[in-house]
Design a protein around this motif. Structure first.
Motif, short mmCIF file in Angstrom:
data_model
loop_
_atom_site.label_atom_id
_atom_site.label_comp_id
_atom_site.label_asym_id
_atom_site.label_seq_id
_atom_site.Cartn_x
_atom_site.Cartn_y
_atom_site.Cartn_z
N ARG A 1 32.41 40.59 42.30
CA ARG A 1 31.67 40.40 41.04
C ARG A 1 32.36 41.14 39.89
NH1 ARG A 1 27.12 42.35 43.78
NH2 ARG A 1 26.18 40.66 44.95
N ASP A 2 32.74 42.39 40.17
CA ASP A 2 33.41 43.20 39.14
C ASP A 2 34.70 42.52 38.66
OD1 ASP A 2 31.38 45.08 39.42
OD2 ASP A 2 32.62 46.49 40.59
N LEU A 3 35.50 42.04 39.60
CA LEU A 3 36.74 41.35 39.22
C LEU A 3 36.44 40.10 38.41
CD1 LEU A 3 39.84 41.01 39.45
CD2 LEU A 3 39.42 39.69 41.53
N ARG A 4 35.49 39.30 38.89
CA ARG A 4 35.09 38.08 38.19
C ARG A 4 34.66 38.39 36.75
NH1 ARG A 4 29.58 36.29 40.11
NH2 ARG A 4 29.11 38.05 38.77
N ASP A 5 33.83 39.40 36.60
CA ASP A 5 33.30 39.73 35.28
C ASP A 5 34.37 40.34 34.37
OD1 ASP A 5 30.93 38.72 36.26
OD2 ASP A 5 30.00 40.68 36.55
N GLN A 6 35.24 41.17 34.92
CA GLN A 6 36.33 41.75 34.13
C GLN A 6 37.27 40.67 33.61
OE1 GLN A 6 38.17 44.44 36.89
NE2 GLN A 6 36.49 45.92 36.78
N ARG A 7 37.47 39.62 34.39
CA ARG A 7 38.40 38.54 34.01
C ARG A 7 37.72 37.43 33.22
NH1 ARG A 7 42.95 39.20 37.74
NH2 ARG A 7 43.09 41.46 37.77
N GLY A 8 36.40 37.50 33.06
CA GLY A 8 35.68 36.46 32.31
C GLY A 8 35.58 35.14 33.06
N TRP A 9 35.52 35.19 34.37
CA TRP A 9 35.49 33.98 35.19
C TRP A 9 34.08 33.48 35.49
CZ3 TRP A 9 39.22 36.17 39.45
CH2 TRP A 9 40.52 36.22 38.94
N ARG A 10 33.05 34.25 35.16
CA ARG A 10 31.69 33.89 35.57
C ARG A 10 31.33 32.46 35.17
NH1 ARG A 10 26.44 36.74 36.40
NH2 ARG A 10 27.58 38.69 36.24
N LYS A 11 31.71 32.06 33.96
CA LYS A 11 31.35 30.71 33.49
C LYS A 11 31.97 29.61 34.34
CE LYS A 11 34.99 30.89 30.04
NZ LYS A 11 35.28 31.13 28.65
#
Length: 110
Positions: free
Chosen positions: A18-28
Protein backbone atom coordinates in the motif's frame (compact mmCIF):
# COMPACT_ATOMS: atom_id res chain seq x y z
CA UNK A 1 8.11 -4.77 10.62
CA UNK A 2 9.45 -4.96 7.07
CA UNK A 3 8.88 -7.82 4.63
CA UNK A 4 12.62 -8.44 4.67
CA UNK A 5 12.31 -9.54 8.31
CA UNK A 6 12.10 -13.27 8.81
CA UNK A 7 8.72 -13.19 10.59
CA UNK A 8 6.50 -11.23 8.22
CA UNK A 9 2.83 -11.83 7.57
CA UNK A 10 0.23 -10.74 5.03
CA UNK A 11 -0.68 -7.60 6.97
CA UNK A 12 2.93 -6.42 7.09
CA UNK A 13 3.58 -7.09 3.42
CA UNK A 14 0.25 -5.56 2.42
CA UNK A 15 1.07 -2.37 4.29
CA UNK A 16 4.38 -2.12 2.42
CA UNK A 17 2.57 -2.68 -0.87
CA UNK A 18 0.00 0.00 0.00
CA UNK A 19 2.79 2.41 0.94
CA UNK A 20 4.59 1.82 -2.37
CA UNK A 21 1.34 2.17 -4.33
CA UNK A 22 0.47 5.42 -2.58
CA UNK A 23 3.98 6.88 -2.84
CA UNK A 24 3.96 6.24 -6.60
CA UNK A 25 0.40 7.53 -7.14
CA UNK A 26 -0.84 4.19 -8.47
CA UNK A 27 -4.02 3.92 -6.38
CA UNK A 28 -6.22 5.26 -9.19
CA UNK A 29 -4.99 2.44 -11.44
CA UNK A 30 -5.65 -0.32 -8.92
CA UNK A 31 -9.25 -1.14 -9.74
CA UNK A 32 -10.27 -4.80 -9.55
CA UNK A 33 -10.62 -5.09 -13.36
CA UNK A 34 -7.21 -3.47 -13.94
CA UNK A 35 -5.58 -5.67 -11.31
CA UNK A 36 -7.20 -8.76 -12.86
CA UNK A 37 -5.76 -7.83 -16.25
CA UNK A 38 -2.32 -7.22 -14.74
CA UNK A 39 -2.56 -10.56 -12.94
CA UNK A 40 -3.36 -12.27 -16.23
CA UNK A 41 -0.31 -10.70 -17.89
CA UNK A 42 1.97 -11.80 -15.05
CA UNK A 43 0.52 -15.32 -15.06
CA UNK A 44 1.25 -15.48 -18.79
CA UNK A 45 4.84 -14.47 -18.05
CA UNK A 46 5.07 -17.38 -15.59
CA UNK A 47 3.84 -19.68 -18.34
CA UNK A 48 6.25 -18.17 -20.88
CA UNK A 49 9.21 -19.40 -18.82
CA UNK A 50 8.11 -22.96 -19.60
CA UNK A 51 7.60 -22.34 -23.30
CA UNK A 52 9.38 -25.06 -25.27
CA UNK A 53 10.48 -26.80 -22.06
CA UNK A 54 9.89 -30.54 -21.77
CA UNK A 55 9.75 -30.43 -18.00
CA UNK A 56 10.93 -28.38 -15.05
CA UNK A 57 14.32 -30.11 -14.94
CA UNK A 58 15.18 -28.10 -18.07
CA UNK A 59 15.13 -24.85 -16.06
CA UNK A 60 18.44 -23.04 -15.90
CA UNK A 61 19.35 -21.07 -12.78
CA UNK A 62 18.49 -17.87 -14.64
CA UNK A 63 15.06 -19.21 -15.58
CA UNK A 64 14.47 -20.32 -11.98
CA UNK A 65 15.39 -16.80 -10.80
CA UNK A 66 13.09 -15.29 -13.45
CA UNK A 67 10.30 -17.64 -12.36
CA UNK A 68 10.63 -16.48 -8.75
CA UNK A 69 10.29 -12.84 -9.83
CA UNK A 70 7.25 -13.59 -12.00
CA UNK A 71 5.64 -15.49 -9.12
CA UNK A 72 6.29 -12.46 -6.92
CA UNK A 73 4.63 -10.18 -9.50
CA UNK A 74 1.64 -12.51 -9.69
CA UNK A 75 1.32 -12.69 -5.90
CA UNK A 76 1.61 -8.92 -5.65
CA UNK A 77 -1.44 -8.38 -7.85
CA UNK A 78 -3.33 -11.08 -5.97
CA UNK A 79 -2.45 -9.36 -2.70
CA UNK A 80 -3.74 -6.02 -4.01
CA UNK A 81 -6.98 -7.72 -5.06
CA UNK A 82 -7.35 -9.43 -1.67
CA UNK A 83 -6.75 -6.10 0.03
CA UNK A 84 -9.56 -4.48 -1.95
CA UNK A 85 -11.88 -7.37 -1.10
CA UNK A 86 -10.74 -7.16 2.53
CA UNK A 87 -9.79 -10.83 2.70
CA UNK A 88 -6.64 -12.59 3.82
CA UNK A 89 -5.24 -14.71 0.96
CA UNK A 90 -4.17 -17.46 3.37
CA UNK A 91 -7.73 -17.71 4.65
CA UNK A 92 -9.02 -17.94 1.08
CA UNK A 93 -6.60 -20.74 0.25
CA UNK A 94 -7.53 -22.58 3.43
CA UNK A 95 -11.23 -22.17 2.65
CA UNK A 96 -10.72 -23.56 -0.87
CA UNK A 97 -8.57 -26.40 0.49
CA UNK A 98 -11.49 -27.47 2.69
CA UNK A 99 -13.75 -27.49 -0.37
CA UNK A 100 -11.22 -29.51 -2.39
CA UNK A 101 -10.79 -32.04 0.42
CA UNK A 102 -14.42 -33.01 -0.16
CA UNK A 103 -14.07 -33.22 -3.94
CA UNK A 104 -12.89 -36.24 -5.86
CA UNK A 105 -11.36 -36.35 -9.31
CA UNK A 106 -10.87 -39.32 -11.53
CA UNK A 107 -7.87 -39.39 -13.83
CA UNK A 108 -7.82 -42.05 -16.49
CA UNK A 109 -4.51 -43.87 -16.61
CA UNK A 110 -3.85 -45.10 -20.13
Amino acid sequence: MRASDSNWNFSDVMQELRDLRDQRGWRKYHTLPALARALSVEAAEVNEIFLWQNDQSDLSSKKRADLKMELADTLTYLYYMCDQLEVDPNELVHEKLKVNQNRHWSFDQK
